[in-house]
Design an enzyme around this catalytic site. Structure first.
Site, PDB file in Angstrom:
ATOM      1  N   GLY A  10     -53.714 -83.768   4.832  1.00  0.00           N
ATOM      2  CA  GLY A  10     -53.362 -85.128   4.441  1.00  0.00           C
ATOM      3  C   GLY A  10     -51.935 -85.434   4.864  1.00  0.00           C
ATOM      4  O   GLY A  10     -51.110 -84.526   4.967  1.00  0.00           O
ATOM      5  N   GLN A  64     -43.922 -89.598   5.146  1.00  0.00           N
ATOM      6  CA  GLN A  64     -43.558 -88.272   5.645  1.00  0.00           C
ATOM      7  C   GLN A  64     -43.098 -88.293   7.098  1.00  0.00           C
ATOM      8  O   GLN A  64     -42.502 -87.332   7.577  1.00  0.00           O
ATOM      9  CB  GLN A  64     -44.732 -87.294   5.495  1.00  0.00           C
ATOM     10  CG  GLN A  64     -45.060 -86.969   4.039  1.00  0.00           C
ATOM     11  CD  GLN A  64     -46.241 -86.037   3.944  1.00  0.00           C
ATOM     12  OE1 GLN A  64     -47.380 -86.473   3.980  1.00  0.00           O
ATOM     13  NE2 GLN A  64     -45.989 -84.748   3.843  1.00  0.00           N
ATOM     14  N   CYS A 107     -47.631 -78.817   0.681  1.00  0.00           N
ATOM     15  CA  CYS A 107     -47.286 -80.095   1.298  1.00  0.00           C
ATOM     16  C   CYS A 107     -46.564 -79.834   2.609  1.00  0.00           C
ATOM     17  O   CYS A 107     -45.703 -78.953   2.680  1.00  0.00           O
ATOM     18  CB  CYS A 107     -46.380 -80.883   0.350  1.00  0.00           C
ATOM     19  SG  CYS A 107     -45.897 -82.498   0.981  1.00  0.00           S
ATOM     20  N   LEU A 108     -46.907 -80.585   3.647  1.00  0.00           N
ATOM     21  CA  LEU A 108     -46.253 -80.405   4.950  1.00  0.00           C
ATOM     22  C   LEU A 108     -44.752 -80.695   4.864  1.00  0.00           C
ATOM     23  O   LEU A 108     -43.988 -80.225   5.705  1.00  0.00           O
ATOM     24  CB  LEU A 108     -46.906 -81.316   6.001  1.00  0.00           C
ATOM     25  CG  LEU A 108     -48.349 -80.972   6.400  1.00  0.00           C
ATOM     26  CD1 LEU A 108     -48.889 -82.017   7.376  1.00  0.00           C
ATOM     27  CD2 LEU A 108     -48.451 -79.580   7.002  1.00  0.00           C
ATOM     28  N   HIS A 157     -52.657 -86.708  -4.130  1.00  0.00           N
ATOM     29  CA  HIS A 157     -51.406 -86.169  -3.579  1.00  0.00           C
ATOM     30  C   HIS A 157     -50.764 -87.194  -2.632  1.00  0.00           C
ATOM     31  O   HIS A 157     -49.551 -87.426  -2.689  1.00  0.00           O
ATOM     32  CB  HIS A 157     -51.726 -84.849  -2.869  1.00  0.00           C
ATOM     33  CG  HIS A 157     -50.580 -84.184  -2.178  1.00  0.00           C
ATOM     34  ND1 HIS A 157     -50.089 -82.956  -2.575  1.00  0.00           N
ATOM     35  CD2 HIS A 157     -49.831 -84.555  -1.109  1.00  0.00           C
ATOM     36  CE1 HIS A 157     -49.080 -82.623  -1.770  1.00  0.00           C
ATOM     37  NE2 HIS A 157     -48.906 -83.562  -0.861  1.00  0.00           N
ATOM     38  N   GLU A 158     -51.586 -87.823  -1.790  1.00  0.00           N
ATOM     39  CA  GLU A 158     -51.055 -88.803  -0.819  1.00  0.00           C
ATOM     40  C   GLU A 158     -50.603 -90.083  -1.530  1.00  0.00           C
ATOM     41  O   GLU A 158     -49.559 -90.650  -1.175  1.00  0.00           O
ATOM     42  CB  GLU A 158     -52.085 -89.115   0.272  1.00  0.00           C
ATOM     43  CG  GLU A 158     -52.559 -87.918   1.098  1.00  0.00           C
ATOM     44  CD  GLU A 158     -51.461 -87.002   1.595  1.00  0.00           C
ATOM     45  OE1 GLU A 158     -50.359 -87.486   1.897  1.00  0.00           O
ATOM     46  OE2 GLU A 158     -51.696 -85.775   1.663  1.00  0.00           O
ATOM     47  N   HIS A 206     -47.271 -89.551  -2.830  1.00  0.00           N
ATOM     48  CA  HIS A 206     -46.248 -89.698  -1.779  1.00  0.00           C
ATOM     49  C   HIS A 206     -45.832 -91.165  -1.638  1.00  0.00           C
ATOM     50  O   HIS A 206     -44.654 -91.463  -1.464  1.00  0.00           O
ATOM     51  CB  HIS A 206     -46.788 -89.239  -0.414  1.00  0.00           C
ATOM     52  CG  HIS A 206     -46.571 -87.790  -0.126  1.00  0.00           C
ATOM     53  ND1 HIS A 206     -45.329 -87.201  -0.117  1.00  0.00           N
ATOM     54  CD2 HIS A 206     -47.455 -86.796   0.186  1.00  0.00           C
ATOM     55  CE1 HIS A 206     -45.458 -85.912   0.191  1.00  0.00           C
ATOM     56  NE2 HIS A 206     -46.739 -85.634   0.366  1.00  0.00           N
TER      57      HIS A 206
END
Ligand code: CO
Length: 167
Positions: free
Chosen positions: A53, A58, A96-97, A138-139, A142
């Site tokens: 995701g 990000q 998380c990236l 999660h997204e 963000h």
């Protein structure tokens, strides 16, 4: 109006950058065609980093846009809203990236109903459960400047990395 903070074409903004704490703007109807053009770039970055995701914030774009990998392909979320959450919650490990090598246990509703605009610019509502529901939540976090480490009840890996970055 797209707020643009990108440093390079394929860089993911890393914690503790303040950019990640911004609240992304809702995308106006007339901006949707322009926003849809960003999606291939996001998919390329997601694939490059082997993620599941990615939220536009990000990569420095403060718009309510995210992509999520599913078993049937990648879906796009524009202005996503979680309109229903199950009472039942599950605790699972997340990463998380933007916070590489850090993992933690996060409790989230197991089943959600999402209202969003898709990659065709159409309004859709769907249900998600399990991992799919978790990634969407999660997204959406963000897009509200929230990171999984804010919600994690336990950091399971990379606590030292997190401590170092939080200094
Ligand atoms: Co993330």
């Amino acid at each position: 109006m797209i707020v643009f903070h990108r440093m390079s074409q394929s860089t993911i903004i890393q914690y503790p950058s303040n950019i990640l704490r911004n609240i992304s703007q809702a995308i106006k109807k007339e901006e949707i065609p322009k926003v849809i053009k960003i999606i291939p770039d996001m998919i390329r970055i997601l694939e490059k980093y082997n993620g599941i995701g990615l939220a536009a914030v990000q990569i420095g774009i403060l718009q309510q846009l995210a992509i999520v990998k599913t078993k049937d392909g990648i879906i796009t979320l524009i202005n996503p809203k979680i309109i229903k959450k199950s009472w039942k919650k599950m605790v699972e490990e997340e990463g998380c990236l933007s916070i590489p090598e850090v993992y933690g246990l996060v409790k989230r509703p197991n089943k959600i109903t999402v209202a969003t605009i898709n990659a065709e610019g159409k309004r859709v509502t769907f249900q998600a459960k399990g991992l799919f529901a978790r990634i969407i939540q999660h997204e959406v976090d963000h897009l509200n400047g929230v990171l999984f480490i804010d919600k994690a009840e336990k950091i399971t890996m990379g606590e030292d990395i997190l401590m170092e970055k939080s200094k």
